[in-house]
Design a protein around this motif. Structure first.
Motif, PDB file in Angstrom:
ATOM      1  N   ARG A   7      -3.317   4.044  -4.986  1.00 24.31           N
ATOM      2  CA  ARG A   7      -4.012   3.751  -3.726  1.00 24.31           C
ATOM      3  C   ARG A   7      -5.454   4.225  -3.820  1.00 24.31           C
ATOM      4  O   ARG A   7      -5.708   5.414  -3.967  1.00 24.31           O
ATOM      5  CB  ARG A   7      -3.333   4.471  -2.558  1.00 24.31           C
ATOM      6  CG  ARG A   7      -1.919   4.020  -2.326  1.00 24.31           C
ATOM      7  CD  ARG A   7      -1.457   4.388  -0.941  1.00 24.31           C
ATOM      8  NE  ARG A   7      -1.128   5.795  -0.786  1.00 24.31           N
ATOM      9  CZ  ARG A   7       0.101   6.294  -0.961  1.00 24.31           C
ATOM     10  NH1 ARG A   7       1.079   5.492  -1.295  1.00 24.31           N
ATOM     11  NH2 ARG A   7       0.323   7.565  -0.796  1.00 24.31           N
TER      12      ARG A   7
ATOM     13  N   ARG B 107      -3.949   7.858   4.258  1.00 23.75           N
ATOM     14  CA  ARG B 107      -2.899   7.610   3.261  1.00 23.75           C
ATOM     15  C   ARG B 107      -3.277   6.441   2.364  1.00 23.75           C
ATOM     16  O   ARG B 107      -3.082   6.492   1.146  1.00 23.75           O
ATOM     17  CB  ARG B 107      -1.565   7.301   3.943  1.00 23.75           C
ATOM     18  CG  ARG B 107      -0.977   8.489   4.641  1.00 23.75           C
ATOM     19  CD  ARG B 107       0.507   8.303   4.941  1.00 23.75           C
ATOM     20  NE  ARG B 107       0.968   9.355   5.825  1.00 23.75           N
ATOM     21  CZ  ARG B 107       1.173  10.601   5.440  1.00 23.75           C
ATOM     22  NH1 ARG B 107       0.992  10.924   4.175  1.00 23.75           N
ATOM     23  NH2 ARG B 107       1.553  11.525   6.296  1.00 23.75           N
ATOM     24  N   ALA B 108      -3.844   5.396   2.980  1.00 20.53           N
ATOM     25  CA  ALA B 108      -4.225   4.218   2.199  1.00 20.53           C
ATOM     26  C   ALA B 108      -5.330   4.559   1.199  1.00 20.53           C
ATOM     27  O   ALA B 108      -5.494   3.871   0.197  1.00 20.53           O
ATOM     28  CB  ALA B 108      -4.680   3.096   3.134  1.00 20.53           C
ATOM     29  N   LYS B 109      -6.100   5.615   1.489  1.00 21.09           N
ATOM     30  CA  LYS B 109      -7.154   6.024   0.562  1.00 21.09           C
ATOM     31  C   LYS B 109      -6.587   6.781  -0.627  1.00 21.09           C
ATOM     32  O   LYS B 109      -7.322   7.144  -1.536  1.00 21.09           O
ATOM     33  CB  LYS B 109      -8.157   6.941   1.289  1.00 21.09           C
ATOM     34  CG  LYS B 109      -9.121   6.190   2.186  1.00 21.09           C
ATOM     35  CD  LYS B 109      -9.742   7.114   3.205  1.00 21.09           C
ATOM     36  CE  LYS B 109     -10.893   7.904   2.640  1.00 21.09           C
ATOM     37  NZ  LYS B 109     -11.572   8.696   3.709  1.00 21.09           N
ATOM     38  N   GLY B 110      -5.290   7.073  -0.594  1.00 23.36           N
ATOM     39  CA  GLY B 110      -4.683   7.794  -1.700  1.00 23.36           C
ATOM     40  C   GLY B 110      -5.004   9.275  -1.672  1.00 23.36           C
ATOM     41  O   GLY B 110      -5.017   9.928  -2.705  1.00 23.36           O
ATOM     42  N   LEU B 111      -5.276   9.824  -0.489  1.00 19.11           N
ATOM     43  CA  LEU B 111      -5.513  11.263  -0.409  1.00 19.11           C
ATOM     44  C   LEU B 111      -4.179  11.994  -0.583  1.00 19.11           C
ATOM     45  O   LEU B 111      -3.138  11.486  -0.174  1.00 19.11           O
ATOM     46  CB  LEU B 111      -6.123  11.622   0.955  1.00 19.11           C
ATOM     47  CG  LEU B 111      -7.438  10.936   1.315  1.00 19.11           C
ATOM     48  CD1 LEU B 111      -7.942  11.442   2.652  1.00 19.11           C
ATOM     49  CD2 LEU B 111      -8.485  11.187   0.247  1.00 19.11           C
TER      50      LEU B 111
ATOM     51  N   MET C  40       0.811  -1.215   0.000  1.00 17.97           N
ATOM     52  CA  MET C  40       0.000   0.000   0.000  1.00 17.97           C
ATOM     53  C   MET C  40       0.847   1.269   0.000  1.00 17.97           C
ATOM     54  O   MET C  40       0.332   2.360  -0.228  1.00 17.97           O
ATOM     55  CB  MET C  40      -0.895   0.047   1.251  1.00 17.97           C
ATOM     56  CG  MET C  40      -2.089  -0.869   1.237  1.00 17.97           C
ATOM     57  SD  MET C  40      -3.126  -0.673  -0.207  1.00 17.97           S
ATOM     58  CE  MET C  40      -3.722   1.006  -0.060  1.00 17.97           C
TER      59      MET C  40
ATOM     60  N   MET D 220      -7.432  -0.956   0.832  1.00 19.71           N
ATOM     61  CA  MET D 220      -7.168  -1.762   2.027  1.00 19.71           C
ATOM     62  C   MET D 220      -8.209  -1.509   3.107  1.00 19.71           C
ATOM     63  O   MET D 220      -8.666  -0.380   3.284  1.00 19.71           O
ATOM     64  CB  MET D 220      -5.770  -1.404   2.558  1.00 19.71           C
ATOM     65  CG  MET D 220      -5.317  -2.231   3.741  1.00 19.71           C
ATOM     66  SD  MET D 220      -3.509  -2.120   3.911  1.00 19.71           S
ATOM     67  CE  MET D 220      -3.257  -3.137   5.363  1.00 19.71           C
TER      68      MET D 220
ATOM     69  N   ARG E 238       0.385   7.399  -5.218  1.00 12.26           N
ATOM     70  CA  ARG E 238      -0.850   7.834  -4.555  1.00 12.26           C
ATOM     71  C   ARG E 238      -2.059   7.535  -5.426  1.00 12.26           C
ATOM     72  O   ARG E 238      -3.108   7.133  -4.935  1.00 12.26           O
ATOM     73  CB  ARG E 238      -0.764   9.339  -4.279  1.00 12.26           C
ATOM     74  CG  ARG E 238      -2.052   9.925  -3.726  1.00 12.26           C
ATOM     75  CD  ARG E 238      -1.982  11.407  -3.545  1.00 12.26           C
ATOM     76  NE  ARG E 238      -2.254  12.158  -4.753  1.00 12.26           N
ATOM     77  CZ  ARG E 238      -3.466  12.320  -5.284  1.00 12.26           C
ATOM     78  NH1 ARG E 238      -4.511  11.757  -4.720  1.00 12.26           N
ATOM     79  NH2 ARG E 238      -3.635  13.020  -6.382  1.00 12.26           N
TER      80      ARG E 238
END
Lengths: 354, 307
Positions: A109, B210-214, A75, A115, A106
């Motif tokens: 993700r 962070r895992a959401k890609g923000l 991730m 996740m 990014r």
């Protein structure tokens, strides 16, 4: 359109991935270590696996076996420092994520890999409504307006079967029950239709009936979307129910892989065998449990040779060992033992009885 | 929420009564005779003294004096000082000065303190972080009196960047005193923010963000700073209440005619009515801004509800 890795590394912008060409995710010889004051902790020591579309891979292991760390490496959310990826590659749809710049990483993700975490109460921000947090996915990756994002959030909450979604979209995480909160997490992770979903112990914090509901939901959603699922767990029952393949981890390495049926019925590694023997059976009610003796290894001082040897009842060393297969001196490679089965044990054939 | 605010406002009444009575009693207990202090070296005729004592109720027992004071308060009469000037006039003339000083100080405290705290918090153990730690320790450990005189000498006298004293240059004359007044609070805000940010950076929901890609900016501003502000807002809110109470030392060093100096002068001259009026007002400010902090709490953290 073909996927040659050369054309991708020269021009990262167009996604030239053809789903028929191979696995969605390939992890190749991944190494992660934590450089802390007291020394170096070798958390992940060269693991490789692949996940195909629509496939469920269970990564099974006890606490500290490196299963969560490897997921966080994929991730890109490792805390670094202290964590450092020291080697290997992670290819998503043919592109090595580790070689991408931060902005390209990014953008994967969320829409690419997503996740869900173990404890939804702490993994959701307490000061924003669930609708806002789900909607953020659309706003950050697609530039959707706030209002429209909320509309999408309601649809997603409906999809993960949260009752009265339209009414609850403005509620805050603490106003939901544990199972509903985990559904919110799932809705958030699935918002952008990811190709890979990593579920890190998604049901550990839930009670058993809710566990089953959440696993059923994940299974249904996977069937609808065709995403690959990596299920990280130490729960043998959950693995047995939902996974296609299983990778067993010990001391930061994969010690056995195969289909769930094969591995569970006929383990090829003494550690897996120990795990299976430790399951309490109804027939053996009243008898003693049969645990694996000893303690998990200290990851800053991993035993030489086979890292499981201090706890292994079959470990052989010195004169008892076959040449080049000394459990204390020689590291056993992960090798094909029987078709469809890999195990990292010098004496895997004996364990299997072939 | 509405009921909570009303209940809290009603609760301020007994607190203000108690506070004003305590102050009243303390002024009453001060040694020396206010009338004689007023006269100075030239003794007054006994008849005049008796008349003054009568006019200012000085012959009544404490409790009666207090009751008469409250009676006046009921129709917004805070009494007069010994030169027959209504206390309310003094307050309305001095308070705007103190409010300006407070506004300047709070702006410094919030902007510089928050910025330094955030930058130090997200880059823990960096050079900047250590700089913030050392400089804030230094500022907190220097008494405000020293800080006031030194900055007045260096920036006002030596370099001539700021007016040395007084308020004749409008807002500009408040900059240096405001910064001096804000200094220790600014240091506390920086440290509080730094700790709070550093702690929240490790929170699970930040990892989720962070895992959401923000984008990184969103992760820090929306998912770290917002959550970290809760303790900082509490501190700043309570500090506004305290600063409005007047900064006696700062106002004295920079010769600023705010209510801090007014109360200081009044104590020296045993002007009971002035002291009681102003100090009660200070208590009210303190309570009021604490109430605002409590209300803000519920806005910042939805888990807190008062109904």
């Amino acid at each position: 359109m073909s996927t040659s890795s050369g054309s991708i590394s020269s021009s990262p912008a167009p996604v030239t991935y053809d789903p028929a060409s191979g696995p969605v995710l390939e992890v190749d010889d991944l190494h992660v270590e934590f450089r802390v004051r007291s020394g170096v902790v070798h958390a992940v020591n060269g693991i490789s696996y692949t996940v195909d579309q629509g496939e469920t891979l269970a990564i099974l292991g006890e606490s500290g076996s490196g299963k969560s760390v490897s997921a966080q490496a994929i991730m890109g959310i490792l805390d670094s420092p202290p964590a450092v990826i020291t080697g290997g590659g992670i290819r998503f749809q043919g592109r090595d994520i580790l070689k991408l710049n931060a902005e390209d990483q990014r953008q994967i993700r969320g829409p690419g890999i997503s996740m869900i975490f173990q404890d939804a109460l702490s993994a959701l921000n307490p000061v924003y409504s669930v609708g806002f947090q789900i909607g953020e996915m659309f706003r950050a990756h697609r530039g959707t307006s706030r209002k429209e994002a909320k509309q999408h959030a309601v649809e997603l909450m409906d999809r993960v079967r949260i009752p009265a979604a339209a009414r609850r979209v403005n509620d805050f995480p603490h106003q939901f029950s544990g199972g509903m909160r985990q559904r919110v997490m799932i809705a958030m992770a699935l918002a952008l239709d990811p190709r890979i979903l990593i579920a890190d112990e998604p049901t550990t914090a839930l009670d058993v009936t809710v566990q089953a509901q959440v696993m059923d939901l994940l299974k249904d959603l996977q069937r609808d979307t065709g995403m690959g699922l990596i299920l990280i767990t130490h729960d043998l029952g959950v693995v047995n129910e939902v996974a296609d393949r299983v990778a067993v981890m010990y001391a930061g390495k994969i010690v056995e892989t195969g289909t769930v049926d094969d591995v569970f019925t006929r383990p090829g590694h003494p550690y897996t065998l120990g795990l299976m023997n430790s399951i309490p059976l109804v027939e053996a009610k009243g008898g003693r449990l049969n645990p694996i003796v000893g303690q998990p290894p200290n990851l800053s001082r991993i035993p030489s040779g086979c890292s499981f040897h201090p706890r292994c009842p079959r470990a052989r060393t010195g004169a008892a060992a076959a040449p080049g297969r000394d459990c204390v001196g020689d590291v056993p490679p992960l090798r094909l033992v029987v078709p469809g089965r890999e195990a990292a044990c010098h004496y895997s054939e004996e364990v299997l009885g072939v | 929420m509405g009921r909570f605010v009303v209940r809290r406002l009603l609760l301020t009444i007994p607190v203000l009564l108690g506070a004003s009575f305590l102050i009243f009693a303390m002024v009453y207990a001060l040694p020396g005779d206010p009338v004689r202090a007023l006269a100075g070296d030239r003794p007054l005729a006994p008849a005049v003294v008796a008349q003054l004592r009568e006019d200012f109720n000085l012959n009544d027992p404490l409790i009666v004096q207090y009751a008469k004071y409250l009676g006046g308060l009921a129709h917004f009469d805070l009494g007069v000082d010994f030169s027959n000037r209504p206390v309310l006039d003094t307050i309305s003339q001095r308070l705007p000065v103190t409010i300006k000083l407070t506004v300047v100080a709070v702006l410094f405290e919030t902007i510089i303190g928050l910025a330094a705290g955030v930058l130090a918090g997200i880059r823990r153990n960096s050079f900047f972080d250590n700089l913030v730690l050392v400089s804030t320790t230094l500022i907190i450990s220097i008494p405000i009196l020293v800080l006031g005189f030194v900055s007045q000498y260096v920036f006002g006298l030596k370099f001539g960047w700021f007016p040395i004293a007084g308020i004749n240059d409008g807002w500009y004359s408040y900059l240096l005193p405001g910064l001096v007044l804000a200094s220790s609070s600014l240091a506390y805000v920086a440290r509080l923010t730094r700790t709070s940010i550093a702690e929240n950076m490790r929170a699970d929901y930040v990892r989720t963000a962070r895992a959401k890609g923000l984008p990184n900016r969103t992760v820090i501003l929306r998912h770290t700073l917002r959550n970290s502000l809760i303790p900082v807002v509490t501190f700043i809110g309570a500090d506004v209440g305290a600063l409005l109470g007047g900064a006696i030392v700062t106002e004295a060093v920079f010769n600023i005619p705010g209510i801090g100096r007014a109360v200081f002068e009044a104590v020296g001259q045993q002007e009971g009515a002035v002291v009681v009026g102003i100090v009660t007002l200070m208590v009210f400010f303190f309570i009021f801004f604490n109430l605002i902090v409590d209300v803000l709490y519920a806005v910042l953290d939805p888990r807190i509800r008062y109904d």
